[in-house]
Every structure is written in C-alpha cells, then in structure tokens.
Design an enzyme around this catalytic site. Structure first.
Site, PDB file in Angstrom:
ATOM      1  N   MET A 107       0.840  -1.206   0.000  1.00  0.00           N
ATOM      2  CA  MET A 107       0.000   0.000   0.000  1.00  0.00           C
ATOM      3  C   MET A 107       0.873   1.253   0.000  1.00  0.00           C
ATOM      4  O   MET A 107       0.519   2.258  -0.623  1.00  0.00           O
ATOM      5  CB  MET A 107      -0.936   0.012   1.216  1.00  0.00           C
ATOM      6  N   ASP A 163      -0.545  17.675 -11.632  1.00  0.00           N
ATOM      7  CA  ASP A 163      -0.733  19.030 -11.096  1.00  0.00           C
ATOM      8  C   ASP A 163       0.187  20.029 -11.792  1.00  0.00           C
ATOM      9  O   ASP A 163      -0.163  21.194 -11.987  1.00  0.00           O
ATOM     10  CB  ASP A 163      -0.452  19.024  -9.591  1.00  0.00           C
TER      11      ASP A 163
END
Lengths: 159, 159, 159, 159, 159, 159
Positions: free
Chosen positions: F114, F129
């Site tokens: 994870m 971004d």
C-alpha cells in the site's frame, strides 16, 4: 497499592515532558474503552433501522474511530507514538443510546488505553455530527477505560 | 419545529457524503461546548494545588484542546474544513471533577459545534493521560454543546 | 509606538488561547523571512556544483519549506489557520553558508510571518538533514522576519 | 487555444514554487474525476453482493476518498489549500471492475480538480487494500478529470 | 576521519530518495539540540516574571516543541519515521535571550538529531509567535546539534 | 491456491476493522509498484528536456511520492502504521508517457504494497498538477503492484 503515587509527565520542576520509556520492555498490549451517546428514541430508530441503510451511518463512525486511533499521539501532547496492530469499534444500541466499545492492540513499550479512548471519543463525536441536525442536544457520557492487559502494571478491568 | 427531520450527511441511497454548503451564507458563528472529567479528590488536589506547579498540567490540556479544534475536519469524516478564528478552553474544578468549557469562533458557512466538542473531548482525554498513573478509573462525561449562534438555524442554548 | 504593548495570546488570567480575530478585515498580506545555514566550504561546493546534480538537494529543501508553510497552524499552537495563496523559497550561497529567503502571501485576517518563518526554518533543517553525514556541526542562524505588508499595523521592513 | 502554453508552478529559473493566486477572483467551482479498479468477477461478486454486507466495503472506500479530498494540499506539494464545501464519491460496478466517480465543490480562487483526483485515487487504493488478500493483481486505471466548471478558464468536459 | 565523505539521501544519478536503513541495528539513541531566541530585555521580563503567570508562555512553547518532535518525519522529506520514546524541552533565559535545549530519545535504527532540532526550532518559533506583537524584530539563532549518542558512528559532542 | 479466499478487513458481521497483526512475525519486506501518466508528446518534451531545468518537475513529484509513502496509514483507513525504512521513486519517459516505479522497504509485520502504491499514485497526481495548465486531459493508468517479498505469503512478481 497497584498504582504509582506520582503524576507522570511532570518533572520535579513542573515542566511537562514526554516521559522516557526507552527502558521499558516490548510486550503485547491490549486496551478496551467505551463511550455512550444519548439521544432521543426516534433518532435511534432513524439511525439503526429507519431511513438509513443499515450500518452506513455507524460505518462512518466506525471508520472515524479506527483512523483516530492511529492519530492519538498527534492529538494527546505527551502520548508516545505506537505501532497500532489491531483496532475494533463496535456499537450496541438501546432505546435512546448508542454504546461504543473499542479494542486496540499493539506490541510496544507503552499501553494503548489512550488509543482506545480516542477511538471511542471520535466515533461518538462522529455519530453526533451525523445526528445533530435532528438532535443537537445529544450528549456523550461514560468515556472510560474498560480493561487493559500487558505491561509491567499487570492486567486490570473496571469491576 | 426548529430542526430538520432528516439525518444529514446521508443521501437518498444511503451513501455518506460531505453535504454541499456552497450556497450557505458566510456569517460570524460561535459555539460553546463542555466535557467533565471525574476523578478522586486527592487527584484533583494534586492536579490543582498540589505537587504540580499551578496550571502546568491544565496548560497542557488547554493547548491540546486548542490544537485539536484546528484538526476537527481531519478527524470527523464528513465535517467541513473551517478557518477557526478564535478558541478558548477553560477549566473549573470542584472536589472530584474538572469541568472543561470551550468556545470556538469562525466566520464561515457552517457552525463550529464540532470544533468546540472536539476541543473539549481532547482536552479531557489529555487530563486523563496525565492522571492515569494515579487514577486509571477516571471517567469523562457530559460532552455536549452548550450554545451556538450565527447561521440560518438561529441562536440556541441548552436550557 | 507602532507596536502593541501587551503580549498576545494571553488572557488576563494568564491562560493561553487563540486570540479572536473574527472582526479583523480580510486584506492581502505578504511576509518575507530568512534563515542562514553555516557549514564548511567543501560542503557548499558539494551542495552547489559538486557531486550533486545542480539544484536537486536544494529542490528537496525548497519543497520542504513550501509544504511546511501550509502546516504552520498545525505546528505553532496558537497560530490561526490561513489559506496560503503563494509561497516562494529561494537560496543564495556564499563560500560557507546558504541563505534561505521565503515569501508567503495570503488574503486573510492575520499576517503570514509565522508561515514565512516556518518555511525558512524547515527548509534550513532539510538542508542540514542532507549534509549532516558530512558536517554534523552545521548551524542555522538568523531566522527572522525581513518584511511584512498588509493588515492594520501597516508595512514594516527590518532596516 | 483554451489552455496556457506554459507549465505552471515553475519560475523562469526553474525553481518550483506555489504560484501566487492572490489576485484571482473567488468563484463557485466544481470538478469531477474518476478512477477504475479492475479485478476478477468473483472478487466483484464478493465485494458487491457476496459475503460482505452490502455497502460496507465500499463505505470504507467512500469515506477514505472524502477524507483524502480534505488532505489534498498536504499531499500535492504545490497545491493551494482550499475550503472544500462538498464531496461525493460514487461507485458503479460491472462484471470485473469498479468505477469511482467523485465530485468536489468549493468557493475559492483555484479549481478543485486535484481534490477530485485525489479522492478518486485514494478511494480506489482503499478498495485495493480490502481485496488484495484475494486479488493482489488488481489494477487501477483511467484516473482522469471528467469535467470542471467555474474559474477564468471556463467550463470544460472530457468529450 | 569520523564522517562519511558522501552526501546521504542522494543516489549516483542525483535523485533524492529515502536511504535504506533496513540493515542498521536497533539501538538506544539520544540527541540533544538547541535554539536561541534574541529579543529585548523588557520582553524577557514580560515573558519570565512580568505580566505573564510564570511558565505559561514557555509551557506553550514546550508543548509545541514536544509535539513537533513527533511530526519530524512528516516535515523533513527524507527523514525516517521513528518511535520517539522520550522528549524534554528546557528553557534558560538571560537578559535578552531565551535558550532552548531539547533532548530526544528513541530505540531505533537511525539517530534522532533531526527530531531534537525540529523540537528546538518549533519551540523557538512558538516563543516568537507569542512575543511578536511586542517585538517583531526578535531573531532565532544557533540552532545546532549539541550531542548525540548511540548508533554506528559513535558518541559525539560539540566541543 | 496461494491466496486466502476471504476478504480481509471484514468481520463475520460485516463491520470494517483493522485486522489484528499482533502475532505476525517481524521480517524484512519490500514492495514495488508503478503508475503511468499519459500526456501529449509536446508536454513530455517540456517536462523532460524543454523549458524546464532537467529534473526539477520530476524532483517535485519524487518528493511528493516519498512523503506520501510515510502518510499511507493516515490515508488508507484500515492500513497498519509501519516504520518505512527506505523509499525510491524513479521515472522513465517515452514519447507520450511517464512511468513511475516505486520501491518501499520496511522491517515489520505487514507488507508495504500500500505504501508503494500510494507513493506511485501521489507522484503521478503531482506530475498531473504540474502539467494540467497545458494538458488537463492527461490520464493516469496502470497503478499496480509489481512485486513483493518478505512475509508469510512468500515472494511474488507480476509475470
């Protein structure tokens, strides 16, 4: 007397500090805590069996409690960071209240009662957040440690 | 009836969501909340006037409450982020309890009762953290909103 | 006298609190701050033009400073949360030091000097983290506000 | 050409910075994004209608997405902090995939596409976390902005 | 030569990374650091013995330093997360300065000098935050590691 | 069958919980994951060799990925906190895409897939971004675990 007779986290000069636990042994530890939210019966009905799909609202509170357990050392200033190894958050309801019971486990040098209490408190506040539009008078009580085991001070349960 | 008859944060299909507050007006808002910690008289004595320099232990809890108010939207899953513009955390003690009263202000589109409740809860848990070595049975009760003002639903005080 | 004669964040009873800024006007605000890290010339050489690809180490420190500016109100207990609207972090080096200058902008009710100082400090500590294997004696000095503008107290520059 | 021809967040000297948005107007803004998780049909069956009570697993992912939206500016280094005013996270499943669609609203000076993307990504990773014991090969694809409105650059939808 | 001759955190291709410490032994480690805040004598008087109840302002800074120590790995990009096992933050004042000395302990695979430096820096910035209304020219200097022990590189003290 | 046949994180009653890993052995663990961002060739050109100083934009994304790896347990609700002991984030570009490969190491009781996935996802979103002003249609795909080793379930690689 099973408990120490001095307040921890305070030095002779009164200054707060995070107490040194470097020399404490690493052991398996468990703590359980609770919080109880009191509201109206019609709100409990809405919460549990009513317009809400079963469990969804409590699922939000359960997650909030679990995630808060992991943030405990960032919230409680003198609390040591701990690798939480397991968290459960359970709800039982009666006519006008929701009882939240949390259990937190770790393998570490300090107990996890603050994690269990934080999980219970944040879960209770999250339930309040979800019902406050229908009962802003709801109240949270009986936030307390139920039991703890592991560590030098031995096992303990609220009788 | 001054309150809505539906639980917020839940859609018709039962899914949790952060409710849209884009169209709510920006107004000045204040909320006040409390929490009460119950312990033994000798612990209150230690806490307030005893071996501890006056105020230090409560200063820790006060800071914890103020800082927690700023983290409310990270703790309560469906709570909107708000620019907190003022926080006070006050303590009054009697023989065997500490009462914590918080006041939070903002200029925003939602109320700040969750911030006030979070500040009170975390301050209370912090007091517990500092006394648990001498009283692990201490209990936090009566976490509730005392009053709120500002916003469309009008002013409200617990009678 | 341009400055207030009382310490802020402290009430008549001495208790810390987050001061109420609800009634302050929202204005454009800018603050600039600096920090200076002193090390050995050979470390500056490594840092700027030596074994390191140009800018990479300083790029890490720049990012650390920018991200820290956004966390200021979580780090400084009584600091108000602010919507930071712009941050720059610049480095200039001479023979044995790196000077870090930060500029932070907001449109809000309080100044951003704490954000500028936090960005400068964390950027400096990050440079230290990257050079400590070769110079653990490096030192950070001269952390200070260079200028601020916007807000009721008027513009100000360190002369 | 509707889009600027320069990369933002980069200055003439190439240094990263948080671009100054102080002079941008405050407007209502909405962005929608998606992510798609691919797994095996038997895992979808378990997830949606099988051994799991309906909604619980997806409820966890939904909450994770909502909470991540609020942490976007702490995760994306040059992203401006924004007061998120509404978030929804929806799931649709077909035979072997789960599609996650998020919508985020704000009233602010910058768009919320990063918030919508972050919510979708974290929700998808959370589903992966819950199924990885039965399908560690599951894959997340098609993370993209679906539409945005509000702000100077006008409304836009992926055709 | 007691120190490595290469900058850590940088790979042959110059890319930043968190260095692999998997194979380093777990040992008890301590680091001590300092920061010094310079202001006017009248501000020191206010701070220490004046209008402020003794200790309250410094109590805020002490807590800020302790809490910051726990956030170090979130602030310093390439710093490893560590289970801090003890933190103290002490203040000594002279006519026009406050010296902050921090000590951090852990049992882990990397040193805690970044935690000690972060605690000292944030405590100093917090003092600045509380006096800036009366002395915005105050300056923080001499942030440095005082000593460290534990770990492969042996004990070290600034002479 | 190498994998368990039950979804983790879910109890018999369907309630989410953080599974108890107290009894799992502490071992060295490694996981590698990837994400791929697709954009236009002219954007890749700008990103890699064009107007941007080499590496700066990718340096931002690399740092974002490394820092996100450390926040994984705060983002993924049921993920256990882990002491990350090493993180690398690498980029390779072709004509119209950037491939991000992450490797995370720990010595602990659960795997770090994870963490590796979170690092890859946040690095990819950070690239988005930085290019969204020139290509808002860019898309992230193929987020997946590449390999993992250590722990009871044995080593595994995506063939």
């Amino acid at each position: 007397m099973a408990e120490s007779d001095a307040l921890t986290h305070v030095r002779p000069d009164g200054a707060a500090h995070m107490v040194d636990v470097s020399n404490k042994p690493v052991t398996a530890r468990i703590a359980s805590a609770q919080a109880v939210l009191h509201t109206r019966p019609d709100v409990i009905a809405l919460l549990v069996a009513g317009e809400l799909p079963k469990g969804e609202a409590l699922a939000v509170a359960r997650l909030a409690g679990i995630m808060a357990a992991k943030q405990t050392s960032a919230l409680i200033p003198l609390c040591h960071p701990l690798p939480v190894s397991g968290v459960t958050v359970d709800f039982t309801t009666d006519e006008s209240s929701v009882r939240i019971v949390t259990t937190v486990k770790t393998t570490g040098v300090t107990g996890v009662e603050m994690e269990a209490l934080t999980a219970a408190s944040v879960a209770a506040l999250t339930v309040y957040d979800m019902i406050k539009a229908v009962d802003r008078s709801a109240r949270v009580t009986d936030i307390e440690v139920l039991s703890k085991s592991g560590g030098a001070s031995g096992d303990w349960s609220r009788e």
